[in-house]
Scaffold this motif. Structure first.
Motif, PDB file in Angstrom:
ATOM      1  N   PRO A  84     -11.051   5.455  34.818  1.00 59.45           N
ATOM      2  CA  PRO A  84     -10.904   6.441  33.744  1.00 59.45           C
ATOM      3  C   PRO A  84      -9.718   7.379  33.950  1.00 59.45           C
ATOM      4  CG  PRO A  84     -13.143   6.485  34.656  1.00 59.45           C
ATOM      5  CD  PRO A  84     -12.376   5.491  35.439  1.00 59.45           C
ATOM      6  N   ALA A  85      -9.356   7.620  35.208  1.00 59.12           N
ATOM      7  CA  ALA A  85      -8.236   8.525  35.494  1.00 59.12           C
ATOM      8  C   ALA A  85      -6.911   7.977  34.988  1.00 59.12           C
ATOM      9  CB  ALA A  85      -8.165   8.800  36.993  1.00 59.12           C
ATOM     10  N   ASP A  86      -6.864   6.669  34.723  1.00 62.14           N
ATOM     11  CA  ASP A  86      -5.628   6.053  34.232  1.00 62.14           C
ATOM     12  C   ASP A  86      -5.419   6.260  32.738  1.00 62.14           C
ATOM     13  OD1 ASP A  86      -5.120   5.110  36.771  1.00 62.14           O
ATOM     14  OD2 ASP A  86      -6.076   3.170  36.413  1.00 62.14           O
ATOM     15  N   GLN A 118      -5.010  16.727  25.372  1.00 62.39           N
ATOM     16  CA  GLN A 118      -5.006  15.661  26.356  1.00 62.39           C
ATOM     17  C   GLN A 118      -6.430  15.305  26.760  1.00 62.39           C
ATOM     18  OE1 GLN A 118      -2.107  13.999  27.512  1.00 62.39           O
ATOM     19  NE2 GLN A 118      -1.342  15.097  25.708  1.00 62.39           N
ATOM     20  N   MET A 119      -6.581  14.180  27.426  1.00 59.38           N
ATOM     21  CA  MET A 119      -7.895  13.756  27.902  1.00 59.38           C
ATOM     22  C   MET A 119      -8.341  14.673  29.044  1.00 59.38           C
ATOM     23  SD  MET A 119      -8.457  11.287  25.869  1.00 59.38           S
ATOM     24  CE  MET A 119      -9.827  10.317  26.501  1.00 59.38           C
ATOM     25  N   LYS A 120      -9.573  15.140  28.970  1.00 60.37           N
ATOM     26  CA  LYS A 120     -10.092  16.048  29.983  1.00 60.37           C
ATOM     27  C   LYS A 120     -10.568  15.313  31.229  1.00 60.37           C
ATOM     28  CE  LYS A 120     -12.508  19.593  28.574  1.00 60.37           C
ATOM     29  NZ  LYS A 120     -13.557  20.422  27.931  1.00 60.37           N
ATOM     30  N   GLY A 121     -10.676  14.002  31.126  1.00 57.99           N
ATOM     31  CA  GLY A 121     -11.123  13.205  32.259  1.00 57.99           C
ATOM     32  C   GLY A 121     -12.612  12.907  32.173  1.00 57.99           C
ATOM     33  N   LEU A 122     -12.972  11.721  32.601  1.00 59.49           N
ATOM     34  CA  LEU A 122     -14.377  11.322  32.629  1.00 59.49           C
ATOM     35  C   LEU A 122     -14.945  11.733  33.989  1.00 59.49           C
ATOM     36  CD1 LEU A 122     -16.165   9.752  30.589  1.00 59.49           C
ATOM     37  CD2 LEU A 122     -15.740   7.706  31.944  1.00 59.49           C
ATOM     38  N   PRO A 123     -16.046  12.472  34.030  1.00 59.21           N
ATOM     39  CA  PRO A 123     -16.545  13.004  35.315  1.00 59.21           C
ATOM     40  C   PRO A 123     -17.311  11.995  36.160  1.00 59.21           C
ATOM     41  CG  PRO A 123     -17.903  13.809  33.512  1.00 59.21           C
ATOM     42  CD  PRO A 123     -16.790  13.008  32.882  1.00 59.21           C
ATOM     43  N   TYR A 124     -17.184  10.705  35.861  1.00 53.04           N
ATOM     44  CA  TYR A 124     -17.861   9.663  36.630  1.00 53.04           C
ATOM     45  C   TYR A 124     -17.177   8.339  36.317  1.00 53.04           C
ATOM     46  CZ  TYR A 124     -20.159  10.521  32.148  1.00 53.04           C
ATOM     47  OH  TYR A 124     -20.389  10.815  30.833  1.00 53.04           O
ATOM     48  N   ALA A 125     -17.510   7.307  37.096  1.00 46.59           N
ATOM     49  CA  ALA A 125     -16.933   5.980  36.886  1.00 46.59           C
ATOM     50  C   ALA A 125     -17.525   5.332  35.635  1.00 46.59           C
ATOM     51  CB  ALA A 125     -17.198   5.099  38.105  1.00 46.59           C
ATOM     52  N   TYR A 126     -16.844   4.310  35.126  1.00 45.87           N
ATOM     53  CA  TYR A 126     -17.317   3.637  33.915  1.00 45.87           C
ATOM     54  C   TYR A 126     -18.713   3.051  34.078  1.00 45.87           C
ATOM     55  CZ  TYR A 126     -12.611   3.791  31.828  1.00 45.87           C
ATOM     56  OH  TYR A 126     -11.419   4.188  31.285  1.00 45.87           O
ATOM     57  N   ILE A 163     -26.348   2.878  29.748  1.00 44.46           N
ATOM     58  CA  ILE A 163     -25.156   2.520  28.981  1.00 44.46           C
ATOM     59  C   ILE A 163     -24.269   1.702  29.909  1.00 44.46           C
ATOM     60  CG2 ILE A 163     -23.181   3.324  27.638  1.00 44.46           C
ATOM     61  CD1 ILE A 163     -24.638   5.898  27.083  1.00 44.46           C
ATOM     62  N   ASP A 164     -23.923   0.492  29.498  1.00 47.29           N
ATOM     63  CA  ASP A 164     -23.198  -0.421  30.372  1.00 47.29           C
ATOM     64  C   ASP A 164     -21.744  -0.012  30.551  1.00 47.29           C
ATOM     65  OD1 ASP A 164     -21.499  -2.447  28.378  1.00 47.29           O
ATOM     66  OD2 ASP A 164     -23.255  -1.528  27.472  1.00 47.29           O
ATOM     67  N   ALA A 165     -21.142  -0.511  31.624  1.00 47.59           N
ATOM     68  CA  ALA A 165     -19.782  -0.119  31.997  1.00 47.59           C
ATOM     69  C   ALA A 165     -18.758  -0.476  30.921  1.00 47.59           C
ATOM     70  CB  ALA A 165     -19.400  -0.780  33.320  1.00 47.59           C
ATOM     71  N   LYS A 166     -18.892  -1.650  30.326  1.00 44.96           N
ATOM     72  CA  LYS A 166     -17.909  -2.076  29.334  1.00 44.96           C
ATOM     73  C   LYS A 166     -17.944  -1.175  28.108  1.00 44.96           C
ATOM     74  CE  LYS A 166     -14.538  -4.827  28.486  1.00 44.96           C
ATOM     75  NZ  LYS A 166     -13.353  -4.742  29.364  1.00 44.96           N
ATOM     76  N   ALA A 216     -24.775  12.365  32.685  1.00 49.23           N
ATOM     77  CA  ALA A 216     -24.485  12.195  34.096  1.00 49.23           C
ATOM     78  C   ALA A 216     -25.377  11.094  34.655  1.00 49.23           C
ATOM     79  CB  ALA A 216     -24.723  13.487  34.870  1.00 49.23           C
ATOM     80  N   PRO A 217     -24.915  10.408  35.711  1.00 50.03           N
ATOM     81  CA  PRO A 217     -25.800   9.452  36.386  1.00 50.03           C
ATOM     82  C   PRO A 217     -26.915  10.194  37.110  1.00 50.03           C
ATOM     83  CG  PRO A 217     -23.722   9.697  37.577  1.00 50.03           C
ATOM     84  CD  PRO A 217     -23.567  10.449  36.296  1.00 50.03           C
TER      85      PRO A 217
END
Length: 262
Positions: A48-50, A59-67, A74-77, A140-141
């Motif tokens: 997500p950082a990319d 701008q994108m604030k960033g995703l606070p966890y991995a996909y 909710i699945d990664a894809k 959040a996870p």
């Protein structure tokens, strides 16, 4: 002698016929291959950082966890496509819509509260940008459960119980026709309100049927859940409660109350 020749000829014919049958049997044998072990290979996902928006105010604030952090609910894809295609698309289109205007110097909240609802480009993309920022933040996870503290007391006071709140919030999402959002909002009097809006509208906008500061938002556009749940929106809504980050929602509730008291 003649009978002997007939017997020999018959024997030779029978032997030949039997041989042909055996040959046919051999030709009809189908070799069954050994079973191959089926192994699941995880679909590679990005970082997500990319994900970066085009140059501009927002701008994108960033995703606070991995996909894949919200799986299995909710699945990664789905998260990857949602964040790296849909969300960044709203950011890019918002920047284009406000380029060269006074809106470039305003906050997203100011743009939404003072919005010209006839300006569809700003309405759709400012809403989409703000809504998705909130959506990722309040999930959040390893989350879910029930809230605590002031937000828990407010939910019980307003809805009678947490279960009643879940029912009303779920209904808001399930009954929203087509694409849209379900909301938990702090209104101008400090009370909690549940409602829904179509498309990328949100409660900060004027005249959308629900007004106030959103502290919890659930995306019910199909792109939020279709890969995993297809047309079963109700199943997605049930799963969503396992992801609510009540600490984040609680902070938003406290911040909204603090602004009202000023």
């Amino acid at each position: 002698m003649k009978n002997s020749k007939i017997l020999i000829a018959g024997f030779l014919f029978s032997t030949l016929l039997f041989s042909c049958k055996d040959k046919n049997k051999l030709e009809e044998v189908v070799e069954i291959p050994d079973p191959v072990e089926q192994t699941k290979t995880a679909t590679p996902v990005g970082n997500p950082a990319d994900v970066k928006a085009d140059p501009g105010t927002f701008q994108m604030k960033g995703l606070p966890y991995a996909y894949d952090a919200l799986a299995p609910y909710i699945d990664a894809k789905t998260v990857e496509i949602h964040y790296s295609k849909h969300h960044v698309g709203y950011a890019n289109n918002l920047n284009k819509a406000i380029a060269g205007t006074a809106l470039e110097k305003q906050t997203i909240e100011d743009i939404l509260t003072k919005l010209d609802m006839e300006n569809k480009a700003v309405r759709n993309n400012a809403g989409g940008y703000y809504n998705h920022n909130l959506y990722w933040e309040i999930m959040a996870p390893k989350a879910g459960g029930e809230p605590k503290g002031a937000i828990a007391d407010a939910i019980t006071k307003t809805f009678g119980s947490f279960e009643n709140f879940k029912t009303q919030f779920s209904d808001a999402g399930a009954k929203q026709f087509g694409s849209g959002w379900a909301w938990l909002v702090v209104d101008k009097t400090g009370n909690l309100v549940v409602g829904s809006t179509p498309n990328q509208d949100n409660p900060l906008m004027p005249n959308v049927g629900i007004s106030g500061t959103p502290i919890l938002g659930m995306d019910v556009w199909e792109h939020a859940y279709y890969l995993n749940y297809q047309n079963k929106r109700a199943d997605y809504i049930t799963a969503f409660f396992n992801l609510i980050n009540w600490d984040a929602v609680s902070k938003k509730y406290d911040d909204a109350q603090a602004k009202i008291k000023k």
